[in-house]
Design a protein around this motif. Sequence first.
Motif, PDB file in Angstrom:
ATOM      1  N   ASP A   2       0.815  -1.213   0.000  1.00 13.02           N
ATOM      2  CA  ASP A   2       0.000   0.000   0.000  1.00 13.02           C
ATOM      3  C   ASP A   2       0.848   1.262   0.000  1.00 13.02           C
ATOM      4  O   ASP A   2       0.400   2.318  -0.448  1.00 13.02           O
ATOM      5  CB  ASP A   2      -0.926   0.010   1.225  1.00 13.02           C
ATOM      6  CG  ASP A   2      -1.967  -1.102   1.171  1.00 13.02           C
ATOM      7  OD1 ASP A   2      -2.289  -1.549   0.055  1.00 13.02           O
ATOM      8  OD2 ASP A   2      -2.453  -1.522   2.240  1.00 13.02           O
ATOM      9  N   ALA A   3       2.061   1.166   0.512  1.00 13.38           N
ATOM     10  CA  ALA A   3       2.917   2.351   0.602  1.00 13.38           C
ATOM     11  C   ALA A   3       3.519   2.753  -0.739  1.00 13.38           C
ATOM     12  O   ALA A   3       4.082   3.842  -0.865  1.00 13.38           O
ATOM     13  CB  ALA A   3       4.036   2.098   1.611  1.00 13.38           C
ATOM     14  N   ALA A   4       3.421   1.890  -1.749  1.00 11.04           N
ATOM     15  CA  ALA A   4       4.067   2.150  -3.036  1.00 11.04           C
ATOM     16  C   ALA A   4       3.283   3.167  -3.853  1.00 11.04           C
ATOM     17  O   ALA A   4       2.055   3.152  -3.893  1.00 11.04           O
ATOM     18  CB  ALA A   4       4.226   0.856  -3.821  1.00 11.04           C
ATOM     19  N   SER A   5       4.013   4.035  -4.522  1.00  9.42           N
ATOM     20  CA  SER A   5       3.434   4.971  -5.485  1.00  9.42           C
ATOM     21  C   SER A   5       4.202   4.808  -6.785  1.00  9.42           C
ATOM     22  O   SER A   5       5.403   5.103  -6.841  1.00  9.42           O
ATOM     23  CB  SER A   5       3.561   6.417  -4.966  1.00  9.42           C
ATOM     24  OG  SER A   5       3.099   7.336  -5.934  1.00  9.42           O
ATOM     25  N   ASN A   6       3.527   4.305  -7.807  1.00 11.68           N
ATOM     26  CA  ASN A   6       4.208   3.970  -9.066  1.00 11.68           C
ATOM     27  C   ASN A   6       5.389   3.028  -8.808  1.00 11.68           C
ATOM     28  O   ASN A   6       6.439   3.147  -9.436  1.00 11.68           O
ATOM     29  CB  ASN A   6       4.676   5.232  -9.789  1.00 11.68           C
ATOM     30  CG  ASN A   6       3.537   5.982 -10.443  1.00 11.68           C
ATOM     31  OD1 ASN A   6       2.537   5.403 -10.849  1.00 11.68           O
ATOM     32  ND2 ASN A   6       3.675   7.300 -10.539  1.00 11.68           N
TER      33      ASN A   6
END
Length: 317
Positions: A72-76
């Motif tokens: 969930d912490a990932a952005s792209n």
Amino acid sequence: MSNDQTPNLPAESARREAVREKAQQVKARQTRARIVRRSLVAIGAVAVVAVGAAGVGYALSSRDTRSQAFPDAASNDGFVVTAATGIADPLADQTVDGNASAMAAEATPTATPTPAPTTTAAPVDIRVYVDYLSTEAREFQLANAEQLSKWVSQDAASLTYYPVAMLTSKSNGTKYSLRAAGAAACVATHASDRFFAFNHELLINQPAVDSDGYSDEKLADMAQGAGVSDPDTVRSCIEDETFTSWAKAATDRAIKGLPDTKGQALTATPTVLVNGTPYVGRMDDPKEFAQFVLTVDSNAYYSTATPTPTPTATPAG
């Protein structure tokens, strides 16, 4: 005296009938026993198939759940550093003739301060695609960790790491790059404030290429050593390899193209982007990298600055 040898036909017939009836009863019992045995075998087979199907179903379900797990912490597919703290002196374990301080002084002379991006404009965007088995990725981290930490702490830079697995085949079949990237995702997801420290630990204490690398248990120990607040959850995530499938997919996506770039793709690690511009200098030279960041940041600042109006001359009365 007469000798009557005529057989007793009714008695003999009754005896034969009794024997026949008993034989039929034995046969009937044997038939029922065979039917019962066959039924039990059939029921057992069905039970075995059901248990096997349930086991396969559970395994597939577990595998599907793991393959669909997304941090969930990932952005792209990247993790923004929220706290660039918790690292020791990046040169503390490096020695030149047994003198670590001499090497630190040689790498960062005090006479010429390292330039830093300006804090008057928006933070410069620094993105690092990192394979935890890449020797150049280690060199970059070793050289730049201290100034990256300072820039993030001063809000002069936004720092994002993208764990990838380009060197998965270089660990004797243990897929260390892939597992390490998944472990980094576990820490970023469950203990984001310790991600920078764990990322640093993975790179500074990097195993040799073509070695087995660290086990999942050891990776979990390293995460705990980095000070994660919920070590049990992080350990379970790492040892279950919850995000390894995601790490592989993220690597495949990066090879096809990097987000927010003009058609760039991942071809090697580390790949370092500053405001979308690739850094092509020496990975082990913090001053060269700092100058590059300053140049890109200055260009961005001046390109977005509002032009100052030119005063209009007042006609003479």
